[in-house]
Every structure is written in structure tokens, then in C-alpha cells.
Design an enzyme around this catalytic site. Structure first.
Site, PDB file in Angstrom:
ATOM      1  CD1 TRP A   1      -6.853  -3.139   4.351  1.00  0.00           C
ATOM      2  CD2 TRP A   1      -6.775  -4.421   6.186  1.00  0.00           C
ATOM      3  NE1 TRP A   1      -6.822  -2.308   5.442  1.00  0.00           N
ATOM      4  CE2 TRP A   1      -6.768  -3.064   6.585  1.00  0.00           C
ATOM      5  CE3 TRP A   1      -6.725  -5.405   7.170  1.00  0.00           C
ATOM      6  CZ2 TRP A   1      -6.729  -2.682   7.922  1.00  0.00           C
ATOM      7  CZ3 TRP A   1      -6.675  -5.021   8.491  1.00  0.00           C
ATOM      8  CH2 TRP A   1      -6.686  -3.674   8.855  1.00  0.00           C
TER       9      TRP A   1
ATOM     10  CD  GLU B   1     -14.207  -9.341  -2.815  1.00  0.00           C
ATOM     11  OE1 GLU B   1     -14.658  -9.144  -3.951  1.00  0.00           O
ATOM     12  OE2 GLU B   1     -14.029 -10.465  -2.331  1.00  0.00           O
TER      13      GLU B   1
END
Length: 409
Positions: free
Chosen positions: A162, A389
Site C-alpha cells: 500500500w 493512514e
């Protein structure tokens, strides 16, 4: 310390309008094409570099704005243009923040300029933290860094996933395990210079949204970097590990942040601003459509079912922006997030973007479900904000643990 304000000054408004113009004139017209191509929009990034938006100087000016509003203002306008292209333009920033949060002055001055290149030869950077078996659970990270004292080199092995710009970046910032017994406290960040042997791109992901942003695995096989590529330096690392080991033996003591957590904590309000930009874009499309689309002889905005949705959409967007601005102001002015205000801003803005873009589709009806209108793409793009995040669930965990006084691991 700058006073908290909800009003931009003249200079900030000028910068905002400049970025908005670039988003409207350059990003939006290219959005559908690059979403379909699922490729990095290098021509758009180069245009951003030519006008000064994609540059170290621009982000430094916004980052050091004493009000804290420079970065969230810029993020909102760029992502109002298009989330996928905007992430390609700002994705380098996460790696830059990783260096700013953990690096020495020399490392900051050496490596951040190389992340951007220049208008004639643009570069990008990648921050590599997540792994196939370690996403939210950073303590499960397996990428290892071993120090070769004889050569003053670190040897890294593992696979990251990712990673925005992973594999195509000029500079990679990689988080690795130094001492597995310390969990997340035994991690450190490393600079992987351009063309370092052993680093390669793995799988490139075909994504639901933000498809103009390159996302891939990064594979590290006996990657050797000089000792100077350890962010913060070995002396600082040894001191931090010694404190962590002492704390572990004592069964308590101070809470220490690891490299990845420090980077994410600093960037969460900016991600919230990205979500606000996408939500605002979808709301504006829905509002315009509701005022011009007529059914039963009148604009559909005259119907309470539509009007009340738009009222709720606008209220949520404004509330999200205020949370983002508060957290950004606190971060720049050295205020501690005693109630996890950074996570609050990211959580609320992310959830708002998902909800508002969904409501926009509903207001446009069948048209909203087609690619003839941009809200379909905005809805796909918005899904990422509650995932990357730190998922919404992780943000809630951080907030709850902060309020309760429990340690955040």
C-alpha cells in the site's frame, strides 16, 4: 504563538485562490481521463511543478505558516479538483513529513529536495510502513534492519505494501524493525537512496478509487544503505531503544512514539483536509444539480427531502473543516493533542466525505450513478479516507485510549 482564527488573511486567500484556479483549470479537466487510465499523471505533476505548487518551497511555506492553516487550505483545494490526481501531487509529502518528524537537519536538507526534483525533471517519493500482515497493527511489522558495524551500513529485508509511489519513487522512506522484542518501540525509519540495489516494485494495485495515484508493493532484498541513512542517527536510536528496554524491564514509565506513529500523527489533519475537499466538491455538484433539475414543475431543491440533505451536507463539511483547522493550529503551535484532536479531525472528515458523496449520488439519482457526472468518481475516491493512514476504527481507538489515559500501542 499565532492566535486561532477562522478567517484567512489576505495572503492566505490569495494562495487559496491560486491553488483553486489550478485545480479548476488543470486538475478537473484531466480527472476522468487519468481515473480511467489508472496511471500516474506525470504531465499534471509537471504542470504543478512549473507553476510552483509541486515544490519543496511551496510546501515549506505552507508547513511553516504560523496559523497552521497553510497545509489544510492547500489540501482542500487540490482535492476539490480531484482526489486521485491530487494524491499524486501531494503523495511525496508523507515521505517528506517522515523525514521532518524523525530526521536530522542534514538529512532534511539532503533528502527532501531529491524527493521533488525540479520543474524540468520531476521526482516523487514514497513512505513505506504497511506490510501484508501489518497494517493497523504496526507492532507486527516484519521488515528487518540489521546493522553491519564493520561497514557502517544497514541491511534491510522485507516487503512493504500500500505504498503511494512505491517502486516509482526517487527516494523511499522505509520503516523497519530493529528490536522485535520492543514491539512498535523497536522501529526506525531509513532513507533508501535512488537506484539502491535490492529495492524493487512488487504488485501494483488496481484500486476502487484514487486510481490516478500509483499504489504498489515495495520489495527489499538485502538492501544496503549507509549508516547516515538512519533517520535521526544511530546515537539517538540507541538512546531511544535503551529507554524502551528500561521501561519494558520496569513494566511502565514514559510512553515513547515510534517512527511510523510520529509520521501519521503529524499528517492526520492534512488527510482530514483532503476529505473535506472531496466532500465539498460533491456537495457543490449536488447543490447545482438540485437548483437546476426540475421534477413535477419545480426544482428538486424545493422538496424538503433534498433540501434537508443539502443542509446536513453543508453543516457536516463546515464542522469537519473546523476540526481540521483546530488540529492543524494546535500542531504548528506546539499544543499537545491531549484529546487526540488530530485523530478526531481525520475521523470526522473521513466519515463526512463518505456520507456526503453518497448523498450527492442520491440527489442526482440515476445520473449520479453514471460516469457522466463526477460524483460517482468522488464517492469511489472518498472510501479511502476511512482506510489509509489509520482506519476510522483505529482513530476511535486512539481517541478512546487518549481520553482514558491508556497507552496507545
Amino acid at each position: 504563538m499565532a492566535e486561532f482564527t477562522m478567517e484567512l488573511n489576505d495572503e492566505q486567500r490569495e494562495v487559496r485562490d491560486w491553488i483553486h484556479g489550478f485545480a479548476a483549470d488543470v486538475i478537473r479537466p484531466a480527472a476522468a481521463e487519468w481515473d480511467e487510465r489508472e496511471e500516474t499523471p506525470w504531465p499534471v505533476i509537471q504542470e504543478a511543478a512549473k507553476v510552483g505548487i509541486y515544490s519543496l518551497d511551496f510546501y515549506a511555506q505552507q508547513y511553516f505558516d504560523p496559523t497552521g492553516l497553510g497545509i489544510p487550505m492547500a489540501m482542500e483545494e487540490l482535492f476539490w479538483g480531484d482526489a486521485g490526481i491530487a494524491l499524486s501531487i501531494v503523495g511525496t509529502g508523507l515521505a517528506a513529513v517522515g523525514v521532518l518528524a524523525n530526521g536530522t537537519e542534514e538529512q532534511i536538507g539532503t533528502w527532501i529536495p531529491q524527493m521533488y526534483g525540479d520543474a524540468n525533471d520531476v521526482k516523487v517519493a514514497a513512505f513505506c510502513s504497511s506490510e501484508p500482515d501489518a497494517g493497523s497493527d504496526v507492532a507486527s511489522m516484519r521488515t528487518r534492519a540489521v546493522y553491519d558495524e564493520a561497514k557502517d551500513e544497514w541491511v534491510l529485508n522485507g516487503t512493504k505494501t500500500w505504498a503511494t509511489n512505491g517502486g516509482i519513487a526517487n527516494v523511499h522512506v522505509v520503516v523497519a524493525v530493529i528490536d522485535s522484542e520492543l514491539g512498535s518501540k523497536g522501529h526506525a525509519s531509513f532513507i533508501i537512496p535512488p537506484n539502491t540495489p535490492g529495492l524493487s516494485q512488487g504488485q501494483k494495485f488496481k484500486k476502487h478509487g484514487i486510481r490516478a495515484s500509483h499504489t504498489a508493493e515495495v520489495v527489499l532484498e538485502d538492501v544496503r544503505v549507509p549508516g547516515s541513512c538512519l533517520l535521526g542517527g544511530k546515537e539517538k536510536l540507541d538512546e531511544r531503544l535503551a529507554r524502551a528496554r528500561e521501561r519494558a524491564r520496569a513494566g511502565g514509565g514514559e510512553r515513547l512514539k515510534n517512527a511510523a506513529m510520529a509520521t501519521f500523527e503529524a499528517s492526520r489533519p492534512a488527510v482530514g483536509a483532503m476529505a473535506v475537499g472531496t466532500a465539498r466538491a460533491a456537495y457543490e455538484v449536488a447543490l447545482d444539480y438540485a437548483k437546476t433539475r426540475s421534477q413535477f414543475g419545480r426544482p428538486i431543491i424545493d422538496n424538503q427531502g433534498v433540501a434537508f440533505q443539502l443542509a446536513d451536507m453543508r453543516t457536516s463539511i463546515d464542522a469537519a473543516r473546523l476540526l481540521v483547522w483546530r488540529a492543524s493550529w494546535m500542531a504548528v503551535n506546539g499544543k499537545q493533542f491531549t484529546s487526540a484532536e488530530g485523530s478526531m479531525s481525520k475521523l470526522f472528515a473521513s466519515e463526512t466525505a463518505k456520507k456526503v458523496t453518497g448523498q450527492a449520488i442520491q440527489i442526482l439519482g440515476g445520473n449520479g450513478y453514471t460516469r457522466e457526472y463526477p460524483v460517482e468518481r468522488m464517492h469511489r475516491d472518498a472510501a479511502i479516507y476511512t482506510i489509509f493512514e489509520g482506519t476510522s476504527e483505529i482513530q476511535r481507538l486512539v481517541i478512546a485510549r487518549t481520553l482514558s489515559g491508556m497507552p496507545i500501542r
